[in-house]
Design a protein around this motif. Structure first.
Motif, PDB file in Angstrom:
ATOM      1  N   CYS A 297       0.856  -1.190   0.000  1.00  0.00           N
ATOM      2  CA  CYS A 297       0.000   0.000   0.000  1.00  0.00           C
ATOM      3  C   CYS A 297       0.887   1.233   0.000  1.00  0.00           C
ATOM      4  O   CYS A 297       2.026   1.180   0.436  1.00  0.00           O
ATOM      5  CB  CYS A 297      -0.881   0.048   1.247  1.00  0.00           C
ATOM      6  N   GLY A 298       0.341   2.334  -0.454  1.00  0.00           N
ATOM      7  CA  GLY A 298       0.992   3.633  -0.322  1.00  0.00           C
ATOM      8  C   GLY A 298       2.404   3.656  -0.888  1.00  0.00           C
ATOM      9  O   GLY A 298       2.682   3.105  -1.952  1.00  0.00           O
ATOM     10  N   SER A 300       4.931   2.047  -0.029  1.00  0.00           N
ATOM     11  CA  SER A 300       5.496   0.705  -0.245  1.00  0.00           C
ATOM     12  C   SER A 300       5.052   0.132  -1.579  1.00  0.00           C
ATOM     13  O   SER A 300       5.799  -0.611  -2.226  1.00  0.00           O
ATOM     14  CB  SER A 300       5.086  -0.210   0.916  1.00  0.00           C
ATOM     15  N   ILE A 343       5.419  -5.927   0.575  1.00  0.00           N
ATOM     16  CA  ILE A 343       6.359  -4.880   0.994  1.00  0.00           C
ATOM     17  C   ILE A 343       5.664  -4.041   2.068  1.00  0.00           C
ATOM     18  O   ILE A 343       4.578  -3.500   1.840  1.00  0.00           O
ATOM     19  CB  ILE A 343       6.761  -3.973  -0.183  1.00  0.00           C
ATOM     20  N   SER A 344       6.286  -3.978   3.227  1.00  0.00           N
ATOM     21  CA  SER A 344       5.664  -3.220   4.318  1.00  0.00           C
ATOM     22  C   SER A 344       6.717  -2.741   5.304  1.00  0.00           C
ATOM     23  O   SER A 344       7.494  -3.551   5.812  1.00  0.00           O
ATOM     24  CB  SER A 344       4.645  -4.096   5.069  1.00  0.00           C
ATOM     25  N   GLY A 347       5.098  -3.881   8.743  1.00  0.00           N
ATOM     26  CA  GLY A 347       4.772  -5.304   8.886  1.00  0.00           C
ATOM     27  C   GLY A 347       3.449  -5.533   9.590  1.00  0.00           C
ATOM     28  O   GLY A 347       3.126  -6.642   9.980  1.00  0.00           O
ATOM     29  N   THR A 349       0.446  -3.575   8.426  1.00  0.00           N
ATOM     30  CA  THR A 349      -0.635  -3.015   7.606  1.00  0.00           C
ATOM     31  C   THR A 349      -1.679  -4.083   7.339  1.00  0.00           C
ATOM     32  O   THR A 349      -1.386  -5.100   6.684  1.00  0.00           O
ATOM     33  CB  THR A 349      -0.056  -2.468   6.294  1.00  0.00           C
ATOM     34  N   ALA A 396       5.265   9.715   7.494  1.00  0.00           N
ATOM     35  CA  ALA A 396       5.481   9.607   6.048  1.00  0.00           C
ATOM     36  C   ALA A 396       6.800   8.897   5.812  1.00  0.00           C
ATOM     37  O   ALA A 396       7.829   9.268   6.373  1.00  0.00           O
ATOM     38  CB  ALA A 396       5.500  10.980   5.407  1.00  0.00           C
ATOM     39  N   GLN A 404      13.443  -0.360   0.755  1.00  0.00           N
ATOM     40  CA  GLN A 404      12.568  -1.348   0.107  1.00  0.00           C
ATOM     41  C   GLN A 404      12.998  -1.563  -1.352  1.00  0.00           C
ATOM     42  O   GLN A 404      13.057  -2.692  -1.837  1.00  0.00           O
ATOM     43  CB  GLN A 404      11.113  -0.882   0.167  1.00  0.00           C
ATOM     44  N   LYS A 482       4.106  12.287  -1.106  1.00  0.00           N
ATOM     45  CA  LYS A 482       4.824  13.018  -0.053  1.00  0.00           C
ATOM     46  C   LYS A 482       4.250  14.416   0.102  1.00  0.00           C
ATOM     47  O   LYS A 482       4.040  14.905   1.208  1.00  0.00           O
ATOM     48  CB  LYS A 482       6.320  13.074  -0.384  1.00  0.00           C
ATOM     49  N   GLU A 485       0.807  14.205   1.712  1.00  0.00           N
ATOM     50  CA  GLU A 485       0.871  13.801   3.124  1.00  0.00           C
ATOM     51  C   GLU A 485       1.402  14.906   4.015  1.00  0.00           C
ATOM     52  O   GLU A 485       0.971  15.087   5.123  1.00  0.00           O
ATOM     53  CB  GLU A 485       1.839  12.604   3.260  1.00  0.00           C
ATOM     54  N   VAL A 606      -1.281   1.455   9.345  1.00  0.00           N
ATOM     55  CA  VAL A 606      -2.749   1.382   9.205  1.00  0.00           C
ATOM     56  C   VAL A 606      -3.186  -0.046   9.514  1.00  0.00           C
ATOM     57  O   VAL A 606      -3.126  -0.926   8.663  1.00  0.00           O
ATOM     58  CB  VAL A 606      -3.154   1.789   7.772  1.00  0.00           C
TER      59      VAL A 606
HETATM   60  C1  AGP Z   1       3.923   6.477   3.459  1.00  0.00           C
HETATM   61  O1  AGP Z   1       4.458   7.794   3.455  1.00  0.00           O
HETATM   62  C2  AGP Z   1       2.549   6.436   4.034  1.00  0.00           C
HETATM   63  N1  AGP Z   1       2.597   6.792   5.412  1.00  0.00           N
HETATM   64  C3  AGP Z   1       1.774   5.166   3.733  1.00  0.00           C
HETATM   65  O2  AGP Z   1       1.431   5.241   2.379  1.00  0.00           O
HETATM   66  C4  AGP Z   1       2.493   3.816   3.965  1.00  0.00           C
HETATM   67  O3  AGP Z   1       3.502   3.638   3.008  1.00  0.00           O
HETATM   68  C5  AGP Z   1       1.455   2.698   3.793  1.00  0.00           C
HETATM   69  O4  AGP Z   1       0.464   2.879   4.785  1.00  0.00           O
HETATM   70  C6  AGP Z   1       2.065   1.304   3.919  1.00  0.00           C
HETATM   71  O5  AGP Z   1       2.624   1.151   5.189  1.00  0.00           O
HETATM   72  P1  AGP Z   1       3.601  -0.108   5.436  1.00  0.00           P
HETATM   73  O6  AGP Z   1       4.779   0.091   4.536  1.00  0.00           O
HETATM   74  O7  AGP Z   1       3.967  -0.043   6.886  1.00  0.00           O
HETATM   75  O8  AGP Z   1       2.844  -1.342   5.078  1.00  0.00           O
END
Ligand code: AGP
Length: 609
Positions: A297-298, A300, A343-344, A347, A349, A396, A404, A482, A485, A606
């Motif tokens: 997500c995001g 990553s 990818i996290s 770890g 999310t 952020a 990564q 970026k 955010e 999240v």
């Molecule tokens: C990144 O700047 C953000 N805070 C958000 O997109 C983040 O990358 C996304 O929530 C995934 O988080 P994770 O890498 O811990 O899984």
């Protein structure tokens, strides 16, 4: 002990999955250590207090080798419990050292590389003591051990037979001395002792320092006299936790050379072969992989999109990048020959965790690329490749993003090596180029003022567009994220080639557009096309801000602002082009007075779907 505990509180942001303390009490070493937050150690000490002591060491851990458990927490004891050692960094050759020590009859209780260093030091101590111990025996044992160790490390040691003495050593890992009055201190940074003294000594590479209440002596690993650099700390305690930077965000942007270097460390040998033994996936299973799916997500996910270009080029395996929260609702085609790479940074999310669980149910091989040792996603995956960016405190993500990309590139090269898609020399060349990236990032950081000045001048911007092509496309997306955010400005990243299919309608007089330009040394058609994209938007009044490779004069004629970065191979460029965009977003948000470490509405992890 209170001094050590307060120091740990100050340093907790550096690592917080376990903590421990050891003191020299009479003729013995006594220690307490607990996994989890520092509060768990505080509670342990309340329940089982340590005796008063004048000499002690303490550690908050960011796990690299071995999960965050009580047993793996530092300090590690050796020499019959008379020696206590704490460590930051990665000891690359811990496996062979451990085998040799086991062959000598030593035993181990943890999975850590640190305990190997402790047992090795204890072995040297005991051998020296057998010929007659004195006040230098611990220093000499540290010197003996350091000459055997490879990798990055800060080591601190105390010994029951050397009371009032702490010995420490550093290589490619931080260590600073605090000079007190009738007392002296050591810390990973000055925030560990800033409450007691502002006189500090910065140690050089491969140096050992021996402190007692009234003396500080520095030698090199071979035992020759050496000197550190004394300075006065003019930061307050809060600033010291950020190494003097105004925010964790800015500190972590500047941590990036180390984050990339640490992620590379110990994962290839001197012959340029990848050594990802930590993966523990049957090589035959990896050879049977016919599809790779990256889930994230995001930020990553953008790292995954960058990785796709490299993995497909190096391994010739079809690679899809999926947003975790979309993946399992679209009936994806996943089977035992699918390698699912999550990818996290955290770890934790939930979207990605649920997607990984779904992929496992479909029989896929699951591999986590993660920055947090022992977190849920790696625990629920078949294998893990940790990024070693260190704790990322700012919400952020910055240094984790570059780490990564680095880790997924190592994975791609490993697969290519395993499956024979690349010649050994080609792999060796890419590894050599990756090894040069930290210095190139540092060069960008050293020239950041130009991009900061531009950012401050754009504090009133209402929207900013980001264009990129090929590997520059996910970088453009990340740059836009970026800015959203941190500065709460509407920003959109898109493929430069997509411009004329609609987005160009957004261009009006003064519209800021950041363009990530590919290297002119790469596929020249890509470079020429992006230059023409810049012309198209400039002709319609755009305020063009261009990120280009040093020496690329073709862009200058069409750019209001050009920020040059060191040249690099095309596929490695994202590790460089991202940095100015991070600085731009951070500085613009700071100039608006926003909290760049904890932006509104956001959470660092999240953990809900
Ligand atoms: C990144 O700047 C953000 N805070 C958000 O997109 C983040 O990358 C996304 O929530 C995934 O988080 P994770 O890498 O811990 O899984």
């Amino acid at each position: 002990m209170d001094v050590v505990l307060e120091g740990l509180r100050r340093l907790e942001y550096r690592g917080y999955d376990s903590a421990g303390i050891a003191v020299v009490a009479g003729e013995s070493i006594q220690s307490r250590k607990k996994s989890g937050k520092l509060a768990n150690l505080v509670n342990e000490l309340a329940a089982r207090p340590l005796p008063d002591a004048l000499t002690g060491i303490g550690h908050t851990r960011w796990a690299t080798h071995g999960g965050p458990t009580d047993v793996n927490a530092h300090p590690h004891l050796a020499d019959g419990g008379k020696l206590a050692v704490i460590h930051n960094g990665i000891i690359e050759n811990f496996a062979e050292l451990k085998a040799a020590l086991l062959a000598k009859g030593h035993t181990f209780t943890s999975e850590t590389d640190t305990e190997v260093a402790a047992v090795l030091m204890g072995d040297f101590y005991r051998a020296r003591a057998a010929k007659g111990a004195d006040e230098n025996t611990l220093t000499n044992a540290m010197s003996d051990a350091c000459q055997q160790l490879e990798g990055a490390f800060t080591l601190l040691a105390i010994h029951a037979e050397n009371p009032n003495t702490v010995v420490a050593a550093r290589r490619n890992s931080p260590l600073v001395v605090g000079l007190g009055d009738g007392e002296n201190f050591l810390g990973s940074d000055v925030s560990g002792f800033i409450d007691y003294t502002r006189r500090a000594v910065e140690l050089g590479q491969d140096q050992i320092v021996t402190i007692t209440p009234d003396n500080v002596e520095i030698i090199d690993f071979a035992g020759n006299p050496a000197a550190g650099k004394e300075y006065l700390v003019d930061w307050d305690a809060a600033a010291a936790e950020k190494d003097g930077f105004p925010s964790f965000m800015e500190k972590e942007i500047h941590d990036q050379p180390d984050a990339v270097a640490a992620t590379l460390l110990g994962r290839s040998d001197i012959n340029g072969r990848l050594t990802l033994d930590e993966l523990r996936i049957d090589p035959e299973r990896l050879k049977s992989v016919n599809k790779i799916m990256v889930l994230a997500c995001g930020t990553s996910a953008y790292a995954g999109q960058v990785a796709k270009y490299a993995i497909e080029r190096w391994c010739r395996i079809p690679t899809e990048v999926e947003l975790s929260h979309e993946f399992r609702y679209r009936d994806p085609i996943v089977d035992a020959n699918t390698l699912v790479v999550s990818i996290s940074q955290s770890g934790e999310t939930m979207d990605t965790l649920m997607a990984v669980r779904y992929a496992r149910e479909q029989g896929a091989i699951t591999l986590a690329v993660c920055n947090t040792n022992g977190s849920t996603i790696p625990r629920e995956s078949d294998a893990v490749l940790y990024t070693h960016a260190g704790p990322e405190i700012a919400v952020a993500s910055t240094k984790a993003f570059l780490a990564q990309i680095t880790a997924t590139y190592l994975l791609g090269l490993y697969l290519a090596q395993l499956r024979g898609n690349m010649f050994h020399g080609e792999i060796k060349d890419v590894l050599a180029d990756l090894g040069k990236i930290p210095a190139k990032i540092a060069k960008i950081l050293a020239n950041a003022e130009q991009i900061k000045e531009l950012a401050r001048s754009m504090a009133d911007a209402k929207s900013v567009l980001f264009l990129g092509r090929h590997v520059g496309f996910p970088v453009a997306m990340e740059g836009a994220l970026k800015l959203k955010e941190l500065a709460y400005i509407h920003a959109e990243g898109f493929a430069a080639g997509e411009l004329k299919h609609g987005p160009i309608a957004l261009i009006e007089e003064g519209q800021p557009v950041v363009v990530v330009v590919p290297s002119p040394r790469g596929r020249d058609s890509l470079h020429a096309k992006v230059v023409s994209n810049i012309q198209e938007i400039r002709a319609r009044g755009a305020n063009t801000i261009v990120i280009a490779e040093e020496g690329d004069e073709a862009v200058r004629a069409y750019a209001e602002h050009v920020f040059y970065i060191p040249e690099s191979p095309v596929l490695l460029a994202p590790l460089l082009t991202t940095v100015p965009l991070q600085i731009f977003a951070c500085e613009l948000a700071t100039s608006k007075g926003y909290d760049v470490d904890q932006p509104r509405n956001l959470a660092k992890s999240v953990t809900v779907e």
